[in-house]
Design an enzyme around this catalytic site. Structure first.
Site, PDB file in Angstrom:
ATOM      1  N   ASP A 115       0.895  -1.119  -0.058  1.00  0.00           N
ATOM      2  CA  ASP A 115      -0.063  -0.149   0.291  1.00  0.00           C
ATOM      3  C   ASP A 115       0.893   1.290  -0.079  1.00  0.00           C
ATOM      4  OD1 ASP A 115      -2.456   1.646   0.177  1.00  0.00           O
ATOM      5  OD2 ASP A 115      -2.511   1.405   2.214  1.00  0.00           O
ATOM      6  N   GLY A 116       0.451   2.464  -0.374  1.00  0.00           N
ATOM      7  CA  GLY A 116       0.781   3.692  -0.429  1.00  0.00           C
ATOM      8  C   GLY A 116       1.510   4.110  -1.909  1.00  0.00           C
ATOM      9  N   ARG A 164      -1.040   9.416  -9.818  1.00  0.00           N
ATOM     10  CA  ARG A 164      -1.124   8.029  -8.769  1.00  0.00           C
ATOM     11  C   ARG A 164      -0.522   6.856  -9.730  1.00  0.00           C
ATOM     12  NH1 ARG A 164      -4.292   7.624  -4.667  1.00  0.00           N
ATOM     13  NH2 ARG A 164      -4.436   5.074  -5.233  1.00  0.00           N
ATOM     14  N   HIS A 189       2.258   3.187  -9.095  1.00  0.00           N
ATOM     15  CA  HIS A 189       1.820   1.956  -9.344  1.00  0.00           C
ATOM     16  C   HIS A 189       3.215   1.295 -10.002  1.00  0.00           C
ATOM     17  CE1 HIS A 189      -1.907   2.291  -7.507  1.00  0.00           C
ATOM     18  NE2 HIS A 189      -2.474   2.981  -8.591  1.00  0.00           N
ATOM     19  N   LEU A 243      10.147 -20.905  -5.192  1.00  0.00           N
ATOM     20  CA  LEU A 243       9.289 -19.950  -4.350  1.00  0.00           C
ATOM     21  C   LEU A 243       8.009 -20.214  -5.025  1.00  0.00           C
ATOM     22  CD1 LEU A 243       9.191 -17.589  -2.330  1.00  0.00           C
ATOM     23  CD2 LEU A 243       9.202 -16.178  -4.320  1.00  0.00           C
ATOM     24  N   ARG A 255       2.167  -4.651   5.961  1.00  0.00           N
ATOM     25  CA  ARG A 255       1.412  -3.741   5.438  1.00  0.00           C
ATOM     26  C   ARG A 255       2.441  -2.525   5.310  1.00  0.00           C
ATOM     27  NH1 ARG A 255      -4.757  -2.256   4.957  1.00  0.00           N
ATOM     28  NH2 ARG A 255      -4.193  -0.510   3.253  1.00  0.00           N
TER      29      ARG A 255
HETATM   30  C1  IPE Z   1      -5.566  -2.688  -0.205  1.00  0.00           C
HETATM   31  O1  IPE Z   1      -5.075  -1.282  -0.236  1.00  0.00           O
HETATM   32  C2  IPE Z   1      -5.432  -3.359  -1.240  1.00  0.00           C
HETATM   33  C3  IPE Z   1      -3.985  -3.485  -2.167  1.00  0.00           C
HETATM   34  C4  IPE Z   1      -3.123  -3.118  -1.532  1.00  0.00           C
HETATM   35  C5  IPE Z   1      -4.062  -4.300  -2.876  1.00  0.00           C
HETATM   36  P1  IPE Z   1      -6.215  -0.029  -0.288  1.00  0.00           P
HETATM   37  O2  IPE Z   1      -5.420   1.219  -0.566  1.00  0.00           O
HETATM   38  O3  IPE Z   1      -7.131  -0.391  -1.323  1.00  0.00           O
HETATM   39  O4  IPE Z   1      -6.887  -0.226   1.209  1.00  0.00           O
HETATM   40  P2  IPE Z   1      -7.712   0.755   1.930  1.00  0.00           P
HETATM   41  O5  IPE Z   1      -9.065   0.893   0.948  1.00  0.00           O
HETATM   42  O6  IPE Z   1      -7.116   1.899   2.076  1.00  0.00           O
HETATM   43  O7  IPE Z   1      -8.267   0.028   3.098  1.00  0.00           O
HETATM   44  C1  IPE Z   2      -1.739   0.300  -3.250  1.00  0.00           C
HETATM   45  O1  IPE Z   2      -1.406   1.374  -3.397  1.00  0.00           O
HETATM   46  C2  IPE Z   2      -1.903  -0.314  -4.630  1.00  0.00           C
HETATM   47  C3  IPE Z   2      -3.230  -0.766  -4.946  1.00  0.00           C
HETATM   48  C4  IPE Z   2      -4.026  -0.769  -3.984  1.00  0.00           C
HETATM   49  C5  IPE Z   2      -3.454  -1.303  -6.332  1.00  0.00           C
HETATM   50  P1  IPE Z   2      -2.688   2.593  -3.356  1.00  0.00           P
HETATM   51  O2  IPE Z   2      -2.830   3.116  -4.866  1.00  0.00           O
HETATM   52  O3  IPE Z   2      -3.784   2.309  -2.266  1.00  0.00           O
HETATM   53  O4  IPE Z   2      -1.954   3.808  -2.725  1.00  0.00           O
HETATM   54  P2  IPE Z   2      -2.501   5.056  -1.759  1.00  0.00           P
HETATM   55  O5  IPE Z   2      -2.878   4.273  -0.364  1.00  0.00           O
HETATM   56  O6  IPE Z   2      -3.554   5.620  -2.302  1.00  0.00           O
HETATM   57  O7  IPE Z   2      -1.268   5.847  -1.375  1.00  0.00           O
HETATM   58 MG    MG Z   3      -4.098   2.445  -0.473  1.00  0.00          MG
END
Ligand code: IPE
Ligand code: IPE
Ligand code: MG
Length: 242
Positions: free
Chosen positions: A23-24, A36, A40, A134, A185
């Protein structure tokens, strides 16, 4: 802390199964005034490094949360971009992993994916099925509640009226993998966001503020080092573990 063969000999406890909520990405990009999707793209780079490193240090199972069922709710252009990014990796990068002996499995609902993606992931699963280095699970259109529900539906279809916990777990999408010892996480949130609910019942949960595109091998080493400080009691008391 870096792990090398000597560390492994010295019994640094490398978790058998590591699960990661990556995440992030969006916030990483926003901080740099980038769109954004740039987050990715950078995130994919980290996936490659982490997968290769896990294979090297002897992790047996690695589960990566790539796209959750709730993520379909994102703006259509972001979803389209993510699917395109995945599609591109399926060709070149995943074949490289196959050459390195990685067994690749996609866990989630394959039925809602675009047919060309579905065909490719099924092909990848088939060609890597006998690999042993793996076991990599990519959670795609996955959620923990979906996993449990699909297990219940399989059980009902077999007209089973009563089941043990052990047998129930055989119907989950992660079967026959052992449950994750370490759940990581990135990105600063301390929630599960509907990831692997049954399987993480006793996982050590490591939450870090580092955004996924910044999560490097040294950050994974830190998480493993943290994991090594944990006493896993499973309901018992310390004295019973000596
Ligand atoms: C969780 O991240 C899903 C993945 C990392 C693929 P999100 O960014 O979508 O989660 P929420 O909605 O903030 O909880
Ligand atoms: C996780 O990063 C990737 C996916 C859910 C696909 P985010 O896209 O949720 O990034 P933030 O949380 O918005 O920073
Ligand atoms: Mg996120």
């Amino acid at each position: 802390m870096k792990f090398n063969c000597k560390d492994i000999e010295n019994r640094v406890n490398i978790p058998k199964h590591i699960a990661i909520i990556m995440d992030g990405n969006g916030r990483w990009a926003k901080k740099r005034l980038l769109p954004r999707v740039a987050g990715h793209v950078r995130g994919v780079k980290r996936v490659k490094e982490i997968v290769e490193y896990c294979a090297k240090i002897g992790v047996t199972y690695l589960t990566l949360f790539a796209f959750g069922r709730e993520n379909w709710r994102r703006p259509a252009d972001e979803v389209t971009f993510l699917m395109k990014l995945l599609y591109e990796q399926l060709d070149k990068e995943f074949i490289k992993l196959h050459e390195q002996g990685v067994k690749i499995r996609f866990i989630g609902d394959k039925s809602r994916l675009r047919p060309e993606i579905r065909d490719k992931i099924i092909k990848l699963e088939t060609i890597t099925i006998n690999n042993t280095r793996l076991n990599l699970n990519i959670a795609l259109d996955y959620s923990g509640t979906y996993d449990i529900t699909q297990a219940v539906n399989k059980i009902l279809a077999q007209k089973i009226t009563s089941i043990t916990e052990e047998d129930f777990s055989k119907y989950l999408l992660t079967y026959p993998d052992v449950e994750p010892e370490l759940l990581i996480r990135t990105g600063g949130e301390s929630r599960l966001s509907n990831f692997m609910l049954w399987q993480v019942a006793y996982s050590e949960c490591y939450f870090t503020n580092t955004f996924w595109p910044d999560f490097k091998i040294k950050d994974l080493d830190l998480a493993i080092k943290w994991f090594n400080t944990k006493e896993r009691r499973f309901g018992m008391i310390s004295e019973q573990l000596e």
